[in-house]
Design an enzyme around this catalytic site. Structure first.
Site, mmCIF file in Angstrom:
data_model
loop_
_atom_site.group_PDB
_atom_site.id
_atom_site.type_symbol
_atom_site.label_atom_id
_atom_site.label_comp_id
_atom_site.label_asym_id
_atom_site.label_seq_id
_atom_site.Cartn_x
_atom_site.Cartn_y
_atom_site.Cartn_z
ATOM 1 N N LYS A 69 29.216 65.410 67.484
ATOM 2 C CA LYS A 69 30.216 65.920 68.447
ATOM 3 C C LYS A 69 30.671 67.314 68.010
ATOM 4 O O LYS A 69 29.849 68.108 67.574
ATOM 5 C CB LYS A 69 31.356 64.913 68.598
ATOM 6 C CG LYS A 69 30.847 63.635 69.270
ATOM 7 C CD LYS A 69 31.857 62.523 69.293
ATOM 8 C CE LYS A 69 31.768 61.715 68.041
ATOM 9 N NZ LYS A 69 32.107 60.295 68.213
ATOM 10 N N ASP B 192 32.252 53.175 66.329
ATOM 11 C CA ASP B 192 33.139 52.836 67.460
ATOM 12 C C ASP B 192 32.493 51.861 68.451
ATOM 13 O O ASP B 192 33.186 51.041 69.076
ATOM 14 C CB ASP B 192 33.669 54.092 68.180
ATOM 15 C CG ASP B 192 32.597 55.094 68.570
ATOM 16 O OD1 ASP B 192 31.415 54.905 68.214
ATOM 17 O OD2 ASP B 192 32.944 56.100 69.236
HETATM 18 C C1 BGC Z 1 28.118 59.620 67.513
HETATM 19 C C2 BGC Z 1 28.062 58.107 67.535
HETATM 20 C C3 BGC Z 1 29.248 57.596 68.317
HETATM 21 C C4 BGC Z 1 29.252 58.213 69.717
HETATM 22 C C5 BGC Z 1 30.453 57.762 70.538
HETATM 23 C C6 BGC Z 1 28.122 60.138 68.948
HETATM 24 O O1 BGC Z 1 28.181 61.526 68.979
HETATM 25 O O2 BGC Z 1 27.013 60.164 66.805
HETATM 26 O O3 BGC Z 1 28.062 57.579 66.232
HETATM 27 O O4 BGC Z 1 29.196 56.204 68.403
HETATM 28 O O5 BGC Z 1 29.269 59.615 69.619
HETATM 29 O O6 BGC Z 1 31.642 58.169 69.970
#
Ligand code: BGC
Length: 464
Positions: free
Chosen positions: A163, A199
């Site tokens: 992210k 999550d």
């Molecule tokens: C992360 C995941 C996460 C998802 C939702 C992604 O960018 O790499 O681990 O579960 O976002 O938050």
């Protein structure tokens, strides 16, 4: 609208992924899931298929007070989950939740991991003071929304920051230890971190507390990903369990298309989003679905329409000229107004005005349609993924005809976008129709933090 209708038609076609194509995407994901579960073949796919070591789901017998920590895309949430004897005299706990949300400052997302974890511990301290928990020894379940490797439930080696997190260190380290160290530095917090989960796993577990049939956890927020219950005997890297046990597997599906699975559907706009993103070439699936990118795709389309003279005739693009100049929240708000069906344009007009764009009536309608095309594609890609999971679960239960599985869902797009849930549900129904399985979606509000606290409760139950 007259003269630019053909342009919109072209755009609609570009963004449209038809049912046959979606079914093929579902097939590909199903195939990649199986490959990713095997140690020997894993390296040929990008989805991680990570065992979570969460194999014991809430059964209603848990009692006590637990802390859930949820480090998501833009916020930290701290919650106190209290499980008490039910007033109706039944077997399942009554649950109450007190929670606080803390906005993650940009500098904490771009500093060192110690700074980030100190921020988490400081806010746990604030939460403890506000809720009279100082000095109380409470078990903590930690939801950490990133990919990590586990060999037990309280050990998590970070694989990658994702992210908008641009932290230079921490990869290859145990995030549970980092949290424990920060709690120790904080000084006056007494608590024991007993479990860590992604999550999606937290959302699945909190879904189980609502509906024991919940076997899928889905997040569509800043990022996107899913987890599901897999037979332990199908997860090659896990040993020492009885074959009939099930474990939550964190798919990390945001990586799904990084081996080229969606190359035929990646548009010039997706390519531009990718090129200007912090991680070019990665997370292609997430970039076509999640809230971190939805507004950006719309912005790029609008800029292109403007450049060829199909919209905003005054050539006044305001903030739309800048990367990130159109928030994904606007896509939800504009869709909300569009589906109300009264022909109103106040919301879209004022959003455009707020980003410095002066739009004609026709322009406003075009903006609504662009938001619609982008939203539909995101929800349908997500449905392709969910249908693959449903089929995998069905394959694990061949004896059950017309299987119905529940998916617990959370995340800002799912919760805040007015049509995403219905688009996802309807398309999943269609894609599952001939496979003897149906998915029922439930909103797992605060799912991931609550799920982590419930996992902690399960650990505590098992220790007693
Ligand atoms: C992360 C995941 C996460 C998802 C939702 C992604 O960018 O790499 O681990 O579960 O976002 O938050």
């Amino acid at each position: 609208m007259g003269s630019f209708q053909p342009h919109l038609e072209k755009l609609k076609n570009l963004m449209h992924i038809n049912d046959v194509q979606l079914a093929l995407i579902s097939d590909r994901m199903l195939q990649d899931m199986s490959i990713g579960l095997q140690k020997s073949t894993k390296s040929s796919v990008r989805m991680e298929m990570l065992p979570s070591y969460v194999d014991c789901l809430p059964d209603g017998s848990e009692r006590g007070a637990y802390i859930g920590l949820d480090l998501g895309g833009t916020n930290l949430r701290v919650l106190l989950l209290t499980l008490t004897d039910p007033i109706d005299g039944g077997a399942k706990f009554d649950a109450t939740i007190k929670s606080e949300s803390y906005k993650l400052p940009k500098e904490k997302m771009e500093g060192t991991s110690a700074e980030l974890f100190d921020f988490i511990a400081a806010n746990m301290g604030d939460f403890a003071i506000k809720n009279g928990l100082e000095g109380k020894m409470l078990p903590v379940g930690f939801t950490f929304s990133f990919p990590f490797d586990q060999d037990r439930i309280d050990h998590a080696i970070l694989k990658q920051w994702t992210k908008a997190f641009n932290i230079k260190d921490g990869v290859g380290e145990d995030v549970v230890q980092m949290l424990r160290d920060a709690i120790a530095r904080q000084g006056n917090l007494k608590c024991e971190v007993v479990a860590v989960c992604n999550d999606t796993v937290g959302t699945l577990v909190s879904g189980v507390a609502e509906d024991p049939n919940c076997q899928i956890g889905l997040i569509v927020g800043t990022g996107t990903n899913a987890a599901y219950l897999e037979k332990v005997s199908n997860i090659e890297s896990v040993s020492g369990y009885k074959d009939d046990r099930f474990m939550c597997v964190d798919m990390e599906w945001e990586y799904f298309a990084d081996t080229g699975a969606l190359n035929n559907f990646v548009t010039e706009f997706d390519k531009q989003v990718d090129a200007t993103s912090p991680m070019p070439g990665e997370f292609i699936f997430e970039k076509m679905i999640s809230g971190m990118y939805m507004g950006e795709i719309v912005r790029l389309i609008l800029c292109q329409l403007a450049s060829v003279g199909n919209i905003f005739t005054e050539k006044c693009l305001g903030d739309l000229r800048t990367t990130g100049g159109f928030d994904s929240r606007y896509v939800s708000d504009i869709t909300e107004e569009a589906i109300a069906g009264h022909g109103e344009t106040d919301v879209v007009t004022s959003i455009l005005a707020s980003v410095g764009v002066k739009a004609s009536h026709g322009d406003v309608h075009t903006v609504q349609l662009v938001c619609e095309f982008v939203s539909i594609r995101a929800a349908h890609l997500c449905a392709a993924g969910i249908s693959a999971i449903a089929r995998k679960i069905k394959a694990n239960h061949p004896e059950q005809n017309d299987l119905v599985v529940t998916a617990g869902v959370d995340g800002s797009v799912y919760a805040g976008h007015p049509t995403f849930d219905t688009l996802l549900e309807d398309k999943t129904d269609e894609l599952c129709r001939n496979h003897g399985v149906k998915v029922r979606f439930i909103r797992a509000k605060d799912g991931s933090g609550k799920g982590a606290a419930l996992i902690a409760a399960g650990m505590y139950r098992n220790r007693k």
